[in-house]
Design a protein around this motif. Sequence first.
Motif, PDB file in Angstrom:
ATOM      1  N   ASP A  38     -30.419 -42.077 -70.253  1.00 27.19           N
ATOM      2  CA  ASP A  38     -29.303 -42.188 -69.424  1.00 27.19           C
ATOM      3  C   ASP A  38     -28.752 -43.529 -69.318  1.00 27.19           C
ATOM      4  O   ASP A  38     -27.565 -43.744 -69.480  1.00 27.19           O
ATOM      5  CB  ASP A  38     -29.610 -41.815 -67.952  1.00 27.19           C
ATOM      6  N   ALA A  39     -29.612 -44.558 -69.435  1.00 29.54           N
ATOM      7  CA  ALA A  39     -29.202 -46.157 -69.490  1.00 29.54           C
ATOM      8  C   ALA A  39     -28.736 -46.351 -70.979  1.00 29.54           C
ATOM      9  O   ALA A  39     -27.746 -47.042 -71.042  1.00 29.54           O
ATOM     10  CB  ALA A  39     -30.456 -46.901 -69.297  1.00 29.54           C
ATOM     11  N   LEU A  40     -29.297 -45.566 -71.870  1.00 35.17           N
ATOM     12  CA  LEU A  40     -28.664 -45.793 -73.128  1.00 35.17           C
ATOM     13  C   LEU A  40     -27.285 -45.298 -73.437  1.00 35.17           C
ATOM     14  O   LEU A  40     -26.270 -45.650 -73.816  1.00 35.17           O
ATOM     15  CB  LEU A  40     -29.506 -45.584 -74.388  1.00 35.17           C
ATOM     16  N   ILE A  41     -27.171 -43.948 -72.822  1.00 33.69           N
ATOM     17  CA  ILE A  41     -25.767 -43.344 -73.021  1.00 33.69           C
ATOM     18  C   ILE A  41     -24.741 -44.214 -72.116  1.00 33.69           C
ATOM     19  O   ILE A  41     -23.791 -44.202 -72.606  1.00 33.69           O
ATOM     20  CB  ILE A  41     -25.967 -42.041 -72.486  1.00 33.69           C
ATOM     21  N   GLY A  42     -25.153 -44.372 -71.125  1.00 34.39           N
ATOM     22  CA  GLY A  42     -24.220 -45.421 -70.351  1.00 34.39           C
ATOM     23  C   GLY A  42     -23.758 -46.795 -71.033  1.00 34.39           C
ATOM     24  O   GLY A  42     -22.571 -47.012 -71.072  1.00 34.39           O
ATOM     25  N   TYR A  43     -24.694 -47.268 -71.807  1.00 31.37           N
ATOM     26  CA  TYR A  43     -24.451 -48.581 -72.511  1.00 31.37           C
ATOM     27  C   TYR A  43     -23.474 -48.134 -73.460  1.00 31.37           C
ATOM     28  O   TYR A  43     -22.292 -48.807 -73.856  1.00 31.37           O
ATOM     29  CB  TYR A  43     -25.783 -49.141 -73.125  1.00 31.37           C
ATOM     30  N   ALA A  44     -23.700 -47.047 -74.398  1.00 35.04           N
ATOM     31  CA  ALA A  44     -22.842 -46.314 -75.113  1.00 35.04           C
ATOM     32  C   ALA A  44     -21.518 -46.377 -74.821  1.00 35.04           C
ATOM     33  O   ALA A  44     -20.729 -46.836 -75.581  1.00 35.04           O
ATOM     34  CB  ALA A  44     -23.435 -45.100 -75.747  1.00 35.04           C
ATOM     35  N   PHE A  45     -21.514 -45.638 -73.524  1.00 31.38           N
ATOM     36  CA  PHE A  45     -19.778 -45.359 -73.048  1.00 31.38           C
ATOM     37  C   PHE A  45     -19.289 -46.593 -72.812  1.00 31.38           C
ATOM     38  O   PHE A  45     -18.123 -46.633 -73.033  1.00 31.38           O
ATOM     39  CB  PHE A  45     -19.967 -44.552 -71.736  1.00 31.38           C
ATOM     40  N   LYS A  61     -25.391 -51.442 -82.363  1.00 34.70           N
ATOM     41  CA  LYS A  61     -25.396 -51.879 -80.870  1.00 34.70           C
ATOM     42  C   LYS A  61     -26.744 -51.122 -80.219  1.00 34.70           C
ATOM     43  O   LYS A  61     -27.348 -51.854 -79.410  1.00 34.70           O
ATOM     44  CB  LYS A  61     -24.100 -51.602 -79.992  1.00 34.70           C
ATOM     45  N   LEU A  62     -26.672 -50.028 -80.412  1.00 32.35           N
ATOM     46  CA  LEU A  62     -27.759 -49.131 -79.610  1.00 32.35           C
ATOM     47  C   LEU A  62     -29.341 -49.647 -80.154  1.00 32.35           C
ATOM     48  O   LEU A  62     -30.130 -49.489 -79.289  1.00 32.35           O
ATOM     49  CB  LEU A  62     -27.553 -47.734 -79.880  1.00 32.35           C
ATOM     50  N   GLU A  63     -29.521 -50.013 -81.301  1.00 33.40           N
ATOM     51  CA  GLU A  63     -30.636 -50.525 -81.850  1.00 33.40           C
ATOM     52  C   GLU A  63     -30.910 -51.805 -81.314  1.00 33.40           C
ATOM     53  O   GLU A  63     -32.322 -52.156 -81.275  1.00 33.40           O
ATOM     54  CB  GLU A  63     -30.650 -50.581 -83.606  1.00 33.40           C
ATOM     55  N   LYS A  64     -30.164 -52.588 -80.752  1.00 28.48           N
ATOM     56  CA  LYS A  64     -30.414 -53.747 -80.071  1.00 28.48           C
ATOM     57  C   LYS A  64     -31.041 -53.644 -78.693  1.00 28.48           C
ATOM     58  O   LYS A  64     -31.602 -54.456 -78.153  1.00 28.48           O
ATOM     59  CB  LYS A  64     -29.224 -54.648 -80.075  1.00 28.48           C
ATOM     60  N   ARG A  65     -30.688 -52.200 -78.306  1.00 24.93           N
ATOM     61  CA  ARG A  65     -31.424 -51.687 -76.952  1.00 24.93           C
ATOM     62  C   ARG A  65     -32.173 -50.870 -76.811  1.00 24.93           C
ATOM     63  O   ARG A  65     -33.039 -51.004 -75.716  1.00 24.93           O
ATOM     64  CB  ARG A  65     -30.061 -51.138 -76.219  1.00 24.93           C
ATOM     65  N   SER A  66     -32.752 -50.275 -77.759  1.00 23.27           N
ATOM     66  CA  SER A  66     -33.814 -49.389 -77.925  1.00 23.27           C
ATOM     67  C   SER A  66     -34.430 -49.343 -79.483  1.00 23.27           C
ATOM     68  O   SER A  66     -33.689 -49.764 -80.282  1.00 23.27           O
ATOM     69  CB  SER A  66     -33.298 -48.039 -77.449  1.00 23.27           C
ATOM     70  N   ASP A  67     -35.835 -49.337 -79.419  1.00 20.21           N
ATOM     71  CA  ASP A  67     -36.352 -49.321 -80.470  1.00 20.21           C
ATOM     72  C   ASP A  67     -36.932 -47.922 -80.835  1.00 20.21           C
ATOM     73  O   ASP A  67     -37.864 -47.742 -81.857  1.00 20.21           O
ATOM     74  CB  ASP A  67     -37.418 -50.419 -80.723  1.00 20.21           C
ATOM     75  N   ASP A  68     -36.206 -46.910 -80.159  1.00 23.53           N
ATOM     76  CA  ASP A  68     -36.975 -45.472 -80.449  1.00 23.53           C
ATOM     77  C   ASP A  68     -35.551 -44.854 -81.324  1.00 23.53           C
ATOM     78  O   ASP A  68     -34.706 -44.291 -80.818  1.00 23.53           O
ATOM     79  CB  ASP A  68     -37.049 -44.916 -78.895  1.00 23.53           C
ATOM     80  N   PRO A  69     -35.898 -44.481 -82.539  1.00 21.95           N
ATOM     81  CA  PRO A  69     -34.801 -43.922 -83.345  1.00 21.95           C
ATOM     82  C   PRO A  69     -34.411 -42.687 -82.987  1.00 21.95           C
ATOM     83  O   PRO A  69     -33.362 -42.466 -83.290  1.00 21.95           O
ATOM     84  CB  PRO A  69     -35.544 -44.116 -84.752  1.00 21.95           C
ATOM     85  N   ASP A  70     -35.472 -42.071 -82.406  1.00 22.34           N
ATOM     86  CA  ASP A  70     -35.071 -40.392 -82.079  1.00 22.34           C
ATOM     87  C   ASP A  70     -33.944 -40.384 -80.922  1.00 22.34           C
ATOM     88  O   ASP A  70     -33.235 -39.989 -80.762  1.00 22.34           O
ATOM     89  CB  ASP A  70     -36.438 -39.598 -81.626  1.00 22.34           C
ATOM     90  N   LEU A  71     -34.367 -41.421 -79.876  1.00 20.20           N
ATOM     91  CA  LEU A  71     -33.346 -41.724 -78.738  1.00 20.20           C
ATOM     92  C   LEU A  71     -32.106 -41.907 -79.321  1.00 20.20           C
ATOM     93  O   LEU A  71     -30.998 -41.415 -78.567  1.00 20.20           O
ATOM     94  CB  LEU A  71     -34.039 -42.593 -77.808  1.00 20.20           C
ATOM     95  N   ILE A  72     -31.921 -42.898 -80.279  1.00 13.13           N
ATOM     96  CA  ILE A  72     -30.616 -43.486 -80.733  1.00 13.13           C
ATOM     97  C   ILE A  72     -29.944 -42.452 -81.307  1.00 13.13           C
ATOM     98  O   ILE A  72     -28.707 -42.139 -81.138  1.00 13.13           O
ATOM     99  CB  ILE A  72     -30.797 -44.568 -81.594  1.00 13.13           C
ATOM    100  N   VAL A  73     -30.590 -41.345 -82.217  1.00 13.22           N
ATOM    101  CA  VAL A  73     -29.984 -40.322 -82.783  1.00 13.22           C
ATOM    102  C   VAL A  73     -29.486 -39.455 -81.831  1.00 13.22           C
ATOM    103  O   VAL A  73     -28.321 -38.810 -81.813  1.00 13.22           O
ATOM    104  CB  VAL A  73     -30.815 -39.698 -83.714  1.00 13.22           C
ATOM    105  N   ALA A  74     -30.237 -39.127 -80.740  1.00 18.05           N
ATOM    106  CA  ALA A  74     -29.660 -38.182 -79.427  1.00 18.05           C
ATOM    107  C   ALA A  74     -28.499 -38.737 -78.801  1.00 18.05           C
ATOM    108  O   ALA A  74     -27.745 -37.996 -78.474  1.00 18.05           O
ATOM    109  CB  ALA A  74     -30.947 -37.945 -78.495  1.00 18.05           C
ATOM    110  N   VAL A  75     -28.380 -39.979 -78.444  1.00 17.59           N
ATOM    111  CA  VAL A  75     -27.465 -40.529 -77.872  1.00 17.59           C
ATOM    112  C   VAL A  75     -26.097 -40.643 -78.959  1.00 17.59           C
ATOM    113  O   VAL A  75     -25.108 -40.076 -78.213  1.00 17.59           O
ATOM    114  CB  VAL A  75     -27.680 -42.139 -77.549  1.00 17.59           C
TER     115      VAL A  75
END
Length: 197
Positions: A38-45, A61-75
């Motif tokens: 939810d936090a990463l989707i909020g940041y993406a929006f 931008k998302l890679e700077k916020r998370s190091d989980d590649p699966d989460l980044i792909v999902a977002v």
Amino acid sequence: MTGRNRPGRRPARTPGADPEDTPPARPARERTPQEQRDALIGYAFRALGQRALTQTELRAKLEKRSDDPDLIVAVLARVQELGYQDDAQVARAEGSRRGVGSLRVRQTLKRRGLTDDLIRETVDARDPDDEAQVVRDLLARRWSSFARKRDPQASAFSFLARRGFTGNVIWPAIREHVAGLPEAEDLDTPEDWNDEE
């Protein structure tokens, strides 16, 4: 501000107080996977709300916020599914910019990480007649500043080339513009330059 507790500062210790009496700082609670998503989707929006981004730009931008590649792909998949991120839409917007030529559009789209096929499609969709008209309009608007230069045609060419127009669009427009100038505004010839030196 002396004597007051400012945000982010520890309160001063009371003289004579035992440091062991102060409670330890509470450790930060680990976010659940859903909270992280939810936090990463909020940041993406928020990022997409500031500017239309390509998938490559948003991923960075998302890679700077998370190091989980699966989460980044999902977002990324979710914001695309909702229609908030679309590379074709970014390419169309860049391709329809006025005042810049096809070379600039190609260069910008390449820098922004779009695929070669999408770049080619965007550049091919530009109307060459429209681009030639833009060059003629720019020459008409800016000629007075070029005319003050030693070589107005070279100055005009340089200006238009920096904007991404090609020589096969620039030179015919310059020749047409110069041919339409009144006699008094004719360009200096190289022989005239020697007289100035």
